[in-house]
Write a protein that holds these residues in place. Sequence first.
Motif, short mmCIF file in Angstrom:
data_model
loop_
_atom_site.label_atom_id
_atom_site.label_comp_id
_atom_site.label_asym_id
_atom_site.label_seq_id
_atom_site.Cartn_x
_atom_site.Cartn_y
_atom_site.Cartn_z
N LEU A 86 40.97 28.17 42.13
CA LEU A 86 40.07 29.30 42.06
C LEU A 86 38.96 28.77 41.16
CD1 LEU A 86 41.86 32.40 42.70
CD2 LEU A 86 40.72 31.41 44.28
N ASN A 87 37.40 29.09 41.60
CA ASN A 87 36.41 28.45 40.69
C ASN A 87 35.78 29.90 39.82
OD1 ASN A 87 36.84 25.82 41.12
ND2 ASN A 87 35.53 25.76 42.96
N LEU A 88 36.41 30.69 39.69
CA LEU A 88 35.76 31.78 39.01
C LEU A 88 35.71 31.44 37.45
CD1 LEU A 88 37.07 35.00 40.62
CD2 LEU A 88 34.97 34.07 41.17
N ILE A 89 34.93 32.15 36.56
CA ILE A 89 34.78 31.89 35.24
C ILE A 89 35.46 32.90 34.74
CG2 ILE A 89 33.22 31.59 33.28
CD1 ILE A 89 31.48 29.91 35.04
N PRO A 90 36.54 32.98 34.07
CA PRO A 90 37.32 34.02 33.68
C PRO A 90 37.01 34.87 32.75
CG PRO A 90 38.43 32.00 32.95
CD PRO A 90 37.12 31.53 33.79
N GLN A 91 36.00 34.53 31.94
CA GLN A 91 35.49 35.39 30.81
C GLN A 91 34.25 36.01 31.28
OE1 GLN A 91 35.93 32.24 30.50
NE2 GLN A 91 37.02 31.63 28.77
N LEU A 92 33.81 35.73 32.58
CA LEU A 92 32.27 36.71 33.26
C LEU A 92 33.06 37.75 34.00
CD1 LEU A 92 29.95 33.72 33.79
CD2 LEU A 92 29.96 35.37 31.92
N SER A 93 32.24 38.59 34.13
CA SER A 93 32.54 39.95 35.03
C SER A 93 32.63 39.32 36.48
CB SER A 93 31.61 40.89 34.78
OG SER A 93 30.30 40.78 35.47
N VAL A 94 33.24 40.29 37.41
CA VAL A 94 33.02 39.96 38.69
C VAL A 94 31.51 39.79 39.10
CG1 VAL A 94 33.36 41.00 41.12
CG2 VAL A 94 35.11 41.30 39.29
N ILE A 95 30.65 40.93 38.81
CA ILE A 95 29.32 40.56 39.28
C ILE A 95 28.40 39.40 38.69
CG2 ILE A 95 26.94 41.72 38.95
CD1 ILE A 95 28.23 44.34 38.43
N VAL A 128 37.43 45.90 50.43
CA VAL A 128 38.07 45.71 49.20
C VAL A 128 37.63 46.92 48.22
CG1 VAL A 128 38.47 44.38 47.08
CG2 VAL A 128 37.87 43.36 49.53
N LYS A 129 38.46 47.84 47.91
CA LYS A 129 38.20 49.15 47.04
C LYS A 129 38.82 49.02 45.74
CE LYS A 129 38.70 51.88 51.25
NZ LYS A 129 39.46 50.92 51.96
N ASN A 130 39.84 48.17 45.47
CA ASN A 130 40.43 48.15 44.47
C ASN A 130 39.65 47.21 43.18
OD1 ASN A 130 41.26 46.10 45.58
ND2 ASN A 130 43.42 46.40 44.87
N ILE A 131 38.79 46.71 43.27
CA ILE A 131 38.15 45.65 42.45
C ILE A 131 36.83 46.40 41.74
CG2 ILE A 131 37.16 43.43 41.95
CD1 ILE A 131 38.56 42.47 44.35
N ASP A 132 37.16 46.40 40.20
CA ASP A 132 36.04 46.91 39.52
C ASP A 132 35.14 45.88 39.23
OD1 ASP A 132 34.50 47.94 37.23
OD2 ASP A 132 36.03 48.24 36.07
N PRO A 133 33.95 45.93 39.61
CA PRO A 133 32.84 44.74 39.28
C PRO A 133 32.52 44.36 38.16
CG PRO A 133 31.89 46.65 40.37
CD PRO A 133 33.20 47.07 40.51
N ASP A 134 32.99 45.16 37.17
CA ASP A 134 32.75 45.12 35.62
C ASP A 134 33.81 44.28 34.99
OD1 ASP A 134 29.79 46.16 35.35
OD2 ASP A 134 30.89 47.97 35.78
N MET A 135 34.83 44.36 35.81
CA MET A 135 36.01 43.64 35.05
C MET A 135 35.85 42.20 34.74
SD MET A 135 39.52 44.75 35.09
CE MET A 135 40.83 45.01 36.41
N GLU A 136 36.52 41.64 33.68
CA GLU A 136 36.50 40.23 33.52
C GLU A 136 37.27 39.57 34.89
OE1 GLU A 136 37.90 38.52 29.88
OE2 GLU A 136 36.57 39.86 28.55
N ALA A 137 36.66 38.50 35.59
CA ALA A 137 37.45 37.93 36.40
C ALA A 137 38.80 37.52 36.13
CB ALA A 137 36.42 36.58 36.98
N GLY A 138 39.00 37.07 34.90
CA GLY A 138 40.19 36.67 34.59
C GLY A 138 41.32 37.64 34.52
N LYS A 139 40.90 38.82 34.46
CA LYS A 139 41.97 39.75 34.36
C LYS A 139 42.40 40.25 35.77
CE LYS A 139 40.85 41.38 29.91
NZ LYS A 139 40.06 42.14 28.97
N LEU A 140 41.90 39.96 36.83
CA LEU A 140 42.16 40.14 38.33
C LEU A 140 43.37 39.48 38.60
CD1 LEU A 140 38.52 40.17 39.81
CD2 LEU A 140 39.78 42.22 39.00
N SER A 141 44.03 40.04 39.54
CA SER A 141 45.24 39.28 40.09
C SER A 141 44.65 38.14 40.92
CB SER A 141 45.98 40.13 40.97
OG SER A 141 45.34 40.39 42.22
N ILE A 142 45.37 37.04 41.15
CA ILE A 142 44.88 35.93 42.05
C ILE A 142 44.37 36.37 43.36
CG2 ILE A 142 45.48 33.91 42.88
CD1 ILE A 142 45.98 33.38 40.04
N GLY A 143 45.12 37.32 43.85
CA GLY A 143 44.81 37.66 45.16
C GLY A 143 43.33 38.56 45.12
#
Lengths: 493, 312
Positions: A86-95, A128-143
Amino acid sequence: MVVKMKDISKAFGPVKVLEGVEFELEPGEIHALMGENGAGKSTLMKILCGVYQADYGTIEISGRPVEIRNTKDAERHGIAIIHQELNLIPQLSVIDNLFLGREKHKGGVLDSRKMRELALEYLAHLGVKNIDPDMEAGKLSIGQQQMVEIAKALSLNAQVLIMDEPTAALTDREIEVLFGLMRDLKSRGVGIVYVSHRMEEIFEICDRISVLRDGQFVGQRVIKDTGFDEIVKLMVGREIGDRFPKRNVAIGKPRLKVGNLDDGHAISDISFEVHAGEVLGVAGLMGSGRSEIVRALFGASRRKSGDVWLDGEAIHINDPIAAIDHGIGFVTEDRKTQGLVLGMSVRENITLTHLAKLARGGVVNGGDENGEVAGLIERLKIRTRDAELDVKSLSGGNQQKVVFAKWLGIAPKVLFLDEPTRGVDVGGKAEIYQIINELAASGVAIVMVSSELPEVLSMSDRILVMHQGRQAGIFDAKTATQETIMHAATGGQ
Amino acid sequence: MSPQTKATLQKLGPLIALVIMSVVLAAMSPDFLTVGNLLNVLRQVSINALIAFGMTFVILLAGIDLSVGSVLALSAALMAGLMGGGMNPVAATMVGLIAGAAMGLLNGLIVTKGKVAPFIATLGTMTLYRGWTMVYTNGSPMTGFNSDFIYMLGSGYVFGIVPIPVVITLVVFGALWFVLKKTVFGRHVYAVGGNPEASKLSGVKVDRVQLWVYSLSGLMAALAGAILTSRLNSAQPTAGAGYELDAIAAVVIGGTSLAGGRGWIVGTLIGAVLLGVLNNGLNLLGVSSFYQQVIKGIIILLAVLIDRAGKK
């Protein structure tokens, strides 16, 4: 839109990776792309999404030839890829991740409100309902991270979505969500290329399948009209015999006994026995504590309490060194980060677990080392030109065999396997199953953690099922079915 | 060109550069290619080479040791102070070496037990050890040792021609080459540098390997300090300032990767000699010391850029 790749060839230096490959994708279809590791699937898809350029051949979109020179071109044509890593940057938020590189702004100042609105819209659009857009991407589960990637692709208005092994790290429930999403996208006319090694999934979700072998296109089939055996034959160019080779081993005395194992956070109350010659499968959803059992027993993570006996004697293992001294080996889940030193040679990796045994007074005996390595390479049929090659130059299956060779070197009494065939192609899997069988036959007690139910059911003698950090039961593999396992794994009684 | 030949050529790059540089210098300055001058260069190189050998181990672990210059100064001051107090010079030198190893061990403990990044840990101890040196010496040089041993260590010759520091450097080089190439410990250094997690799960005593390596780096700095002090017949409180950068430069020119796990000590020796020859040659040619810095900087960057290009 219809995508056609015609007569695509690509070479890296002298190595031809693709030769005259054909591929086509229609709107509203899910098209599986299969082939063994190194067959050229990833290269073909990277050409389609602009990461590489073909040396020869054309790409047509809706009947018109197009040039895709970089990923921006691909985006413009509505082609998006979701990479295996996955190519998300873990320290940045979902948004921030969703809008990375194309942030909404007013005169250079970020327009946070607009981006938040759009982000919520994209996520809602996916259901998708259970994703907080302000959460750091690295803290989300892989799914969840994968969902964010898909949302990102769709926000680009992608008409073609390439998914490279999307389910490799997902829990079964997440896979169901993903499949639901894919069906929904399909009904909206999006064409999906689905790259995977998991045959069951392909038969469940795909409409057509194209197979590559050694960089060449070997055939296309409609899923409804083909079967497992035909696909495998296309992929490997020969019959591989039994997918799960049979084992006929008399099960001996108990070797490893575990009582009330508790690691203080992920697992508690785990008790089981494994006998000589036996394979105990460990199944459960991702996050249920499957891997934590073997990690705690091996001393790789901390253990709060619990008793362990080896061949009837109580043992105390606080670090991997103690485990290895007792003859316990551990084929880890992720061979690249935990199993191998990628920059070292095959030889150096194989002897890393037991180099002191091949040395006198701290000085390595080169002859002994080379002899041992040659023996293990032969025994496990590791395909490498030379034991001095960097281990990273080997295919996934052969890398995994190097990990097995490492542990055979300590003459193990007990072997823990965590996802032993992850990222290994069909032919390689059968060989690894054969190795597992031979180890069991030689009296090794094996604990095998796996997220692939067919593998657990076919390779195990008994199956320990985990549910939320506790054991939901131990089942006899002869009578268990996928349904009974899933029932227990999801908390049913 | 096969990948192996390419790799070998790339490894030999620094050596080829050294040869070319020597040929050019020999052509430009008649004084360069004399036995006397070359041995003199090697003697000057020995200080940096010894420190760089220790640094090679540290960098193979993907670490860095910025404190070596301060370790050199403090251990040398201690050695000088003990001799000044009447201790036998051999014993005082031994104590200096042990103190250097102990300072290295402290670096290692901060890195492993304290889980502090090596750059930060040794940046801290660099200042700490230097401060301690100032306190111990009260900021003035300690001088005047009347000892044959000290004279021999700094200015003596074997067979009347080979400087003793050069002999020590070559013996240490041989021993450390053997350790890296042939021993379990050497293999573990590469493994821990390449992938500490996989090493730990393979039963390698990761922390212990690191402690030994940082201690070795301290020991090498102290050995360089003993030689420098003997050569100058005085221990300067500011001795060794900036030496860490020369040592890192030698390691990097020699082709050892700052990312850890890859490299060789032969390259470090070549890198150190290359820097020494460059210094000497530019001096012989009468290039100003300001321009010498500029040229040295370019050489270091070139070495790294060539290394990068070869890896693509």
